[in-house]
Structures are given as C-alpha cells and as structure tokens.
Design a protein around this motif. Structure first.
Motif, PDB file in Angstrom:
ATOM      1  N   ASN A  49       0.914  -1.181  -0.081  1.00 31.35           N
ATOM      2  CA  ASN A  49      -0.005  -0.023   0.150  1.00 31.35           C
ATOM      3  C   ASN A  49       1.072   1.260   0.263  1.00 31.35           C
ATOM      4  O   ASN A  49       1.417   1.530   0.958  1.00 31.35           O
ATOM      5  CB  ASN A  49      -0.987   0.177   1.403  1.00 31.35           C
ATOM      6  CG  ASN A  49      -1.904  -1.030   1.144  1.00 31.35           C
ATOM      7  OD1 ASN A  49      -2.518  -1.153   0.065  1.00 31.35           O
ATOM      8  ND2 ASN A  49      -2.221  -1.546   2.343  1.00 31.35           N
ATOM      9  N   ARG A  50       1.208   1.941  -1.120  1.00 28.20           N
ATOM     10  CA  ARG A  50       2.077   2.752  -1.042  1.00 28.20           C
ATOM     11  C   ARG A  50       1.665   3.915  -1.809  1.00 28.20           C
ATOM     12  O   ARG A  50       1.079   3.920  -3.011  1.00 28.20           O
ATOM     13  CB  ARG A  50       3.528   2.173  -1.970  1.00 28.20           C
ATOM     14  CG  ARG A  50       4.641   3.238  -2.328  1.00 28.20           C
ATOM     15  CD  ARG A  50       5.731   2.597  -2.778  1.00 28.20           C
ATOM     16  NE  ARG A  50       6.268   1.727  -1.489  1.00 28.20           N
ATOM     17  CZ  ARG A  50       7.545   1.210  -1.498  1.00 28.20           C
ATOM     18  NH1 ARG A  50       8.351   1.445  -2.634  1.00 28.20           N
ATOM     19  NH2 ARG A  50       8.296   0.642  -0.623  1.00 28.20           N
ATOM     20  N   GLU A  51       2.209   5.009  -1.345  1.00 25.40           N
ATOM     21  CA  GLU A  51       1.934   6.215  -1.876  1.00 25.40           C
ATOM     22  C   GLU A  51       2.790   6.922  -2.731  1.00 25.40           C
ATOM     23  O   GLU A  51       4.082   6.590  -2.587  1.00 25.40           O
ATOM     24  CB  GLU A  51       1.661   7.468  -0.579  1.00 25.40           C
ATOM     25  CG  GLU A  51       0.897   8.706  -0.942  1.00 25.40           C
ATOM     26  CD  GLU A  51       0.593   9.343   0.381  1.00 25.40           C
ATOM     27  OE1 GLU A  51      -0.600   9.880   0.465  1.00 25.40           O
ATOM     28  OE2 GLU A  51       1.439   9.522   0.994  1.00 25.40           O
ATOM     29  N   ALA A  52       2.475   7.275  -3.991  1.00 24.63           N
ATOM     30  CA  ALA A  52       3.378   7.856  -4.925  1.00 24.63           C
ATOM     31  C   ALA A  52       2.606   8.649  -5.884  1.00 24.63           C
ATOM     32  O   ALA A  52       1.304   8.833  -6.024  1.00 24.63           O
ATOM     33  CB  ALA A  52       3.976   6.658  -5.691  1.00 24.63           C
ATOM     34  N   GLU A  53       3.497   9.535  -6.813  1.00 25.73           N
ATOM     35  CA  GLU A  53       2.776  10.310  -7.836  1.00 25.73           C
ATOM     36  C   GLU A  53       2.072   9.792  -8.862  1.00 25.73           C
ATOM     37  O   GLU A  53       0.880   9.849  -9.334  1.00 25.73           O
ATOM     38  CB  GLU A  53       3.839  11.242  -8.472  1.00 25.73           C
ATOM     39  CG  GLU A  53       4.584  11.994  -7.482  1.00 25.73           C
ATOM     40  CD  GLU A  53       4.375  13.674  -7.646  1.00 25.73           C
ATOM     41  OE1 GLU A  53       3.853  13.815  -8.748  1.00 25.73           O
ATOM     42  OE2 GLU A  53       4.527  14.145  -6.794  1.00 25.73           O
ATOM     43  N   SER A  54       2.597   8.322  -9.152  1.00 24.65           N
ATOM     44  CA  SER A  54       2.039   7.524 -10.058  1.00 24.65           C
ATOM     45  C   SER A  54       2.289   6.092  -9.726  1.00 24.65           C
ATOM     46  O   SER A  54       3.068   5.706  -9.076  1.00 24.65           O
ATOM     47  CB  SER A  54       2.716   7.828 -11.676  1.00 24.65           C
ATOM     48  OG  SER A  54       4.267   7.294 -11.634  1.00 24.65           O
ATOM     49  N   ALA A  55       1.421   5.328 -10.279  1.00 21.21           N
ATOM     50  CA  ALA A  55       1.502   3.831  -9.995  1.00 21.21           C
ATOM     51  C   ALA A  55       2.867   3.383 -10.618  1.00 21.21           C
ATOM     52  O   ALA A  55       3.568   2.554  -9.694  1.00 21.21           O
ATOM     53  CB  ALA A  55       0.634   2.973 -10.886  1.00 21.21           C
TER      54      ALA A  55
END
Length: 161
Positions: A49-55
């Motif tokens: 479950n990772r937060e990022a600007e894009s997948a």
C-alpha cells in the motif's frame, strides 16, 4: 499523491538467506509499507500500500528496493495484471455471470489472453479499458493505473526472458 495497492513477486532462491534476514533486509531497504509472504518454492510475494505520484513510480521504486536489498533476486510478476472473470466481477462489484455475459456480447473486443483449465485469464488494464468504452465507468482510477503499471512491468520481464 495517490495510494496504490499492488504486489510484486520475486524468485529469491539464489539469495541463500533466512526468512528473518530477508524480512530485515527488505524493511531496511524501505519496504516497511509492505507485507512479505514467503513460499516454499524460494519465492516471495510482497503486497504494498504505497503512496506515490504514479503507479509506475511506486512499482519501479518498490522493485528497485527489493533488488538492491536482495542481490540475486529475480523479478517474476507484478499484480494486478492477470485476472479471471471472478476477479473482474469483484473489482466492479457485479456478478461473475454478468461479466461473462458482457464478454459474450457481439461487438465487444474483450478476449482472454489464455485459459487455465476452464478459467479464462485476462489482462485487467485491457478489460477495464474495454468496459469503459462500453459505458461501464472505471470504478477505481488507482486500480486502473496500477493494472497498467503491472502490465508494463510484466511485459518488460517477458522480453528479458
């Protein structure tokens, strides 16, 4: 920033490390946001479950962390990519029968990439794209973006053999 749910699977048989050592190395490499599952076949699946600007950025960063932490590890698969009609139904919160009926409709270009026994296997990004063209909106934009990123990583891995 968006939150992405995805999994990466690796062959770690060449790493020759204990389960505890593998878990510690992955945590130190930045995989603290992940759940590591070990198999008896020398493989691990890491659920993120990772937060990022894009997948794609999230997938590539996670893959890089694992490969740096575990020299000798080999990338096998990114998920969500390969899905069954049941998986599609769960993502769209409709019945499996409804999914099959949609796919059998004339003029619909949703075709399985392969069959495993009696189960058809599809690429999730392709299915979601086709369903959107048919007027079924994408339920979760981050899932669609993750499916596209998984498709890209899996396609690259196939090319590398």
């Amino acid at each position: 920033m968006k939150m992405f749910e995805f999994s990466l699977r690796f062959d770690i048989s060449a790493c020759q490390k204990s389960i505890d050592a593998i878990d510690d190395l992955l945590f130190e490499a930045g995989c603290g946001d992940a759940l590591v599952r070990h198999s008896r076949k020398g493989e691990i699946q890491i659920d993120y479950n990772r937060e990022a600007e894009s997948a794609l950025m999230a997938f590539e960063r996670a893959k890089s962390e694992v490969l740096c932490a575990l020299p000798g590890a080999r990338f096998l698969e990114a998920k969500p990519d390969y899905v069954s009609p049941s998986d599609i139904a769960a993502n769209y919160q409709i019945s499996r029968q409804r999914v099959l009926k949609i796919m059998q409709t004339k003029g619909v270009s949703i075709h399985p990439m392969t069959n495993v026994g009696n189960t058809q296997i599809f690429r999730l990004a392709s299915v979601m794209s086709q369903l959107e063209k048919l007027g079924t909106p994408i339920v979760d934009a981050t899932l669609y973006e993750a499916a596209e990123a998984a498709l890209k990583l899996n396609s690259e891995a196939q090319l590398l053999g």
